[in-house]
Design an enzyme around this catalytic site. Structure first.
Site, PDB file in Angstrom:
ATOM      1  N   ARG A 117       0.828  -1.208   0.000  1.00  0.00           N
ATOM      2  CA  ARG A 117       0.000   0.000   0.000  1.00  0.00           C
ATOM      3  C   ARG A 117       0.862   1.258   0.000  1.00  0.00           C
ATOM      4  NH1 ARG A 117      -3.439  -0.470   5.134  1.00  0.00           N
ATOM      5  NH2 ARG A 117      -5.057   0.607   3.941  1.00  0.00           N
ATOM      6  N   THR A 136      -3.076   0.729  -4.004  1.00  0.00           N
ATOM      7  CA  THR A 136      -2.991  -0.371  -3.046  1.00  0.00           C
ATOM      8  C   THR A 136      -3.154  -1.678  -3.826  1.00  0.00           C
ATOM      9  OG1 THR A 136      -3.794   0.829  -1.106  1.00  0.00           O
ATOM     10  CG2 THR A 136      -4.228  -1.532  -1.169  1.00  0.00           C
ATOM     11  N   GLN A 309      -6.472   0.956   8.333  1.00  0.00           N
ATOM     12  CA  GLN A 309      -6.143   2.347   8.019  1.00  0.00           C
ATOM     13  C   GLN A 309      -7.015   3.276   8.851  1.00  0.00           C
ATOM     14  OE1 GLN A 309      -5.518   3.133   3.932  1.00  0.00           O
ATOM     15  NE2 GLN A 309      -5.830   5.319   4.061  1.00  0.00           N
ATOM     16  N   HIS A 824     -27.274  43.499   1.199  1.00  0.00           N
ATOM     17  CA  HIS A 824     -26.859  44.519   0.240  1.00  0.00           C
ATOM     18  C   HIS A 824     -27.353  44.232  -1.180  1.00  0.00           C
ATOM     19  CE1 HIS A 824     -24.327  46.146   3.386  1.00  0.00           C
ATOM     20  NE2 HIS A 824     -23.960  44.920   3.634  1.00  0.00           N
TER      21      HIS A 824
END
Length: 866
Positions: A117, A136, A309, A824
């Site tokens: 990976r 990966t 992970q 505005h």
């Protein structure tokens, strides 16, 4: 220092990102958390990558060419990336690097299966996750195959998607290195993603689990839809179980393939409720360790969860810091000020120090805590009414939270909210134009005194002076007479719209009655630029010169052309009056027109092309006459009604009151911005002194310090350069975030919705702020300096603050994503007679540039035409 090509994951520390990349650093940290199982393995370090890349022919030249490429030139990017990947994949792996990898494989099992990976140094960072940007490879078997796939991971640093992502994040391709993680494969029954905060709403207490059978690649690739579990406080609060017909499994000889799931199993959940709750408990432990919400990849092997992970969720809008853990509701200041962009630290701190209400900071934006007013019955109605007039989507978001009944426990009915009141009727005043004249004179005198007194101040003395100036700033801004005049104009407008709808059945009648109201400094600014065009138009060489202007120092060269001195004088006079303005002007760090006058050139040229001489005066007079005719028509029709004379008399008084006071609504902002430009010039002069003293690397580094920090730098002649670098990185990350209208202390972004069914199918709903219907070409413009408008175009943009007003004179209609009845853009659209709809969610994305649209400014929706 000797190079280290391989390091075990268990020995990786989070601080070694430069050696092992973001993914490996996180895995190393994960392996240290008690109760978290991480597959064993090692990391091939960036030292190995450098060794390999150093032998790639002409690599530096290729990287330089990539750095110079236009990020929008996809074909060039694609070609350069393919060439870089091919060169790296074909490069021989040095013998000592290959030996280190082979020895590591022997320790963990030479014939075992591995996941190989990518782990880049700019990956899994708090501001840039790089999720899925590099490669990966799963179920890689044997040393030769592992070495081959390590080379592929190195090369994936230059996939087109990774390079494009780095361009977007402002990351230099030449500074990024690639490490590679090699881990023992897990062959899971189920796998997926755990978000420890809801990735859609941002709610920090709601975790979301996506789960499928087999390897997680089935979910990542979109092969199947996942089961989804939502978990809050240890309980499943929602779940969706879907048919999972395919799964990805490992092959005995290496690699993977997708296979059919047996029919009886397809409808079964990939996880039990108990497993989902247990997984979230592990996720909370990981989140606590890293100190922020996490995006976690997991595998279930037997009854054991393996974490493969974890990275920060970079898309969540940050939560304002609070002094306690009570539930709080915050309203966006940017949506009220028509500036939703991220602000730099100096801009944030200056606005907070000069604002009339306490504010909290998050994600480079400012928020007001409305919790006390929302929770207390005595002030809630006034708050909702006030917010509804500014932006009905804010009111709907607040009402949504109230309707749930579980976030804000109501205070007792007699509780008085703290802080300034949410609303209230100011003392009445006479309809007297002299009041406006007096207020304008006070403001001008205050600004003149500021300009005079600040000239001699520098160093710490300047900052002490500014602290006193900020108090004067707030005194002028909070002048009770000023507030009464503003409210008188607004209340007269509301009265007219309400009564004339009831009496005559006419919607938004005040929109026409307010045309060309006197004393509006913002509408005058747009008309004045038409007068500048009158000074340019007669001189062809001046027009041709302006068409090629790119730099801001063009005025001196302009004066050398026939007719140039008159054109330059007209521009200079305009800048003397309005040069303190700019897009996003509430942020003091944004460049002003006086600093970047080239920003005005496109609007000047549009006016030259689209209007004849004298158009400004004629337009104003036409609006005034149209308003007068409308007044006569309304009064005549009222007198024909029962009790008509009384109704007509009351209406006439309110029309006079509205036209007397409504123009002043824009002046306080003009005064604020005038003062801001004085502050800015003094602070930049101080920053230049700090640059000369080697305290700052560049004067604009001061923008990344708060006022207090810059004050301390001026006193001590020291500045934290690392802090400035971190602030620059954070600002880039904040620019990519979309601020919510309403944000809770749980991190939930609540944006509200229009509860209506009166628009045609497919129309985009919004808030009607200026009556009329117009059809034309949509021009989607996000940067005023890039405007290229033709007469009859409809401007579509995210927001308009006063600086956009010069464009209003050349358009036929207005559509914005942000805005309210009295902001505005709405005020100026009404004064110019432009049909306008604001608060149209995602308008700049849903309306294509150049498409014909129809703006229904009376009823509040946009039709997309063929």
């Amino acid at each position: 220092m000797s190079e280290q090509y391989v390091v075990d994951l268990g020995e990786v520390a989070g601080a070694r990102v430069a050696a092992v990349g973001g993914k490996a650093a996180h895995l190393g940290e994960l392996s240290r958390i008690e109760g978290i199982r991480v597959p064993a393995g090692f990391c091939v370090t960036t030292d190995a990558f450098r060794r390999v890349v150093a032998h790639v022919p002409s690599i530096d030249e290729q990287l330089d060419e990539l750095a110079r490429a236009d990020p929008d030139d996809r074909e060039t990017i694609r070609t350069l990336c393919a060439r870089l990947r091919r060169a790296i994949e074909e490069a021989a792996v040095p013998g000592d690097v290959a030996e280190a990898i082979t020895l590591a494989l022997a320790r963990f099992g030479e014939r075992a299966a591995y996941a190989v990976r990518s782990s880049a140094t700019a990956e899994d960072l708090p501001t840039a996750s790089f999720a899925g940007q590099q490669d990966t490879y799963l179920n890689v078997v044997g040393p030769a195959a592992v070495l081959e796939h390590v080379s592929r991971c190195w090369a994936s640093l230059f996939t087109e998607r990774a390079v494009t992502y780095r361009f977007g994040k402002g990351i230099d391709h030449r500074t990024v290195r690639m490490a590679v993680v090699v881990q023992r494969m897990v062959f899971p029954e189920a796998s997926g993603i755990l978000f420890t905060a809801d990735p859609v709403t941002g709610h920090r207490k709601t975790a979301t689990v996506d789960a499928g059978f087999g390897l997680g690649e089935a979910l990542v690739s979109g092969l199947v839809n996942p089961d989804v579990f939502k978990v809050q406080d240890g309980e499943i609060v929602d779940k969706t179980i879907v048919a999972k017909r395919r799964a990805v499994h490992a092959l005995p000889t290496g690699g993977t393939r997708d296979v059919a799931v047996d029919a009886p199993r397809q409808e079964q959940p990939a996880l039990t409720d108990a497993q989902a709750v247990r997984l979230v408990r592990l996720g909370r432990r990981i989140e606590a360790h890293f100190g922020r919400p996490q995006d976690i990849e997991w595998c279930l092997d037997g009854d054991d969860f393996h974490i493969v992970q974890s990275r920060p969720i970079t898309t969540l809008f940050p939560v304002p810091e609070a002094d306690d853990r009570e539930n709080r509701v915050y309203v966006s200041v940017g949506h009220q000020q028509m500036m939703t962009d991220a602000m730099k630290p100096l801009g944030l701190s200056l606005w907070r120090m000069t604002a009339m209400a306490p504010m909290r900071e998050a994600g480079g934006r400012l928020f007001v805590d409305v919790t006390p007013h929302l929770a207390a019955p005595a002030s809630r109605a006034a708050l909702l009414d006030m917010m509804g007039r500014e932006d009905p989507l804010i009111t709907d978001a607040l009402q949504t939270l109230l309707d749930r009944g579980d976030f804000l426990p109501p205070l007792p009915a007699d509780t008085k909210p703290g802080g300034p009141p949410a609303g209230g009727a100011p003392a009445p005043i006479d309809t007297d134009p002299a009041l406006v004249t007096e207020l304008v004179g006070r403001s001008q005198a205050s600004v003149a005194a500021l300009e005079r007194d600040i000239r001699t101040k520098s160093g710490p003395e300047l900052f002490d002076f500014l602290l006193e100036a900020f108090e004067e700033h707030k005194r002028v801004l909070g002048d009770p007479l000023s507030m009464r005049v503003i409210m008188a104009g607004m209340e007269a407008t509301w009265w007219l719209n309400d009564r004339l709808r009831d009496w005559l059945g006419e919607k938004n009648a005040a929109d026409t009655l307010t045309l060309s109201a006197p004393g509006n400094v913002t509408s005058q600014m747009g008309l004045a630029l038409m007068d500048v065009a009158d000074a340019v138009r007669p001189h062809p060489e001046v027009v041709a010169f302006l068409q090629g202007v790119e730099d801001d120092d063009f005025l001196d060269d302009l004066a050398k052309l026939p007719g140039g001195p008159e054109a330059r004088d007209a521009v200079e006079a305009y800048l003397d009056r309005y040069g303190m303005r700019c897009v996003g002007e509430i942020d003091i760090t944004r460049p002003r027109w006086r600093e970047q006058p080239a920003a005005l050139v496109p609007a000047i040229l549009d006016n030259v092309r689209n209007f004849p001489p004298g158009a400004a005066a004629r337009r104003f007079e036409e609006g005034r006459r149209k308003a007068l005719r409308k007044e006569q028509d309304v009064l005549s029709r009222l007198r024909a009604l029962p009790d008509g004379e009384r109704k007509a008399d009351e209406t006439k008084r309110m029309i006079d009151r509205m036209r007397t006071f409504i123009g002043y609504r824009e002046y306080p902002k003009y005064g604020i911005v005038s003062r801001y430009f004085v502050y800015k010039r003094a602070l930049l002069a101080e920053a230049e002194r700090l640059v000369r003293a080697d305290v700052l690397a560049g004067k604009e580094d001061a923008f990344y310090l708060t006022f207090e920090e810059l004050h301390e730098a001026a006193r001590s002649h020291r500045a934290d350069t690392e802090l400035i670098r971190q602030r620059k990185d954070a600002f880039r990350a904040y620019q990519a975030l979309t601020p919510p209208r309403v944000l809770t202390s749980d991190g939930e972004a609540v944006n509200g919705a229009y509860r209506r069914d009166d628009a045609p199918a497919g129309a985009l709903p919004g808030l009607p702020v200026s009556a009329g219907t117009v059809e034309g070409r949509a021009r989607v413009i996000l940067d005023m300096a890039q405007a290229d408008l033709e007469e009859g175009d409809i401007l579509v943009t995210a927001y308009t603050d006063p600086s956009w007003s010069p464009l209003f004179v050349g358009i036929a209609g207005l559509v914005t994503e942000v805005g309210g009845l009295m902001t505005h853009g709405a005020v100026i659209a009404r004064e110019y007679g432009l049909p306008a709809v604001v608060g149209v969610e995602r308008a700049t994305r849903l309306i294509q540039d150049g498409r014909r649209i129809r703006v229904h400014g009376t009823d509040g929706y946009i039709e997309l035409l063929s």
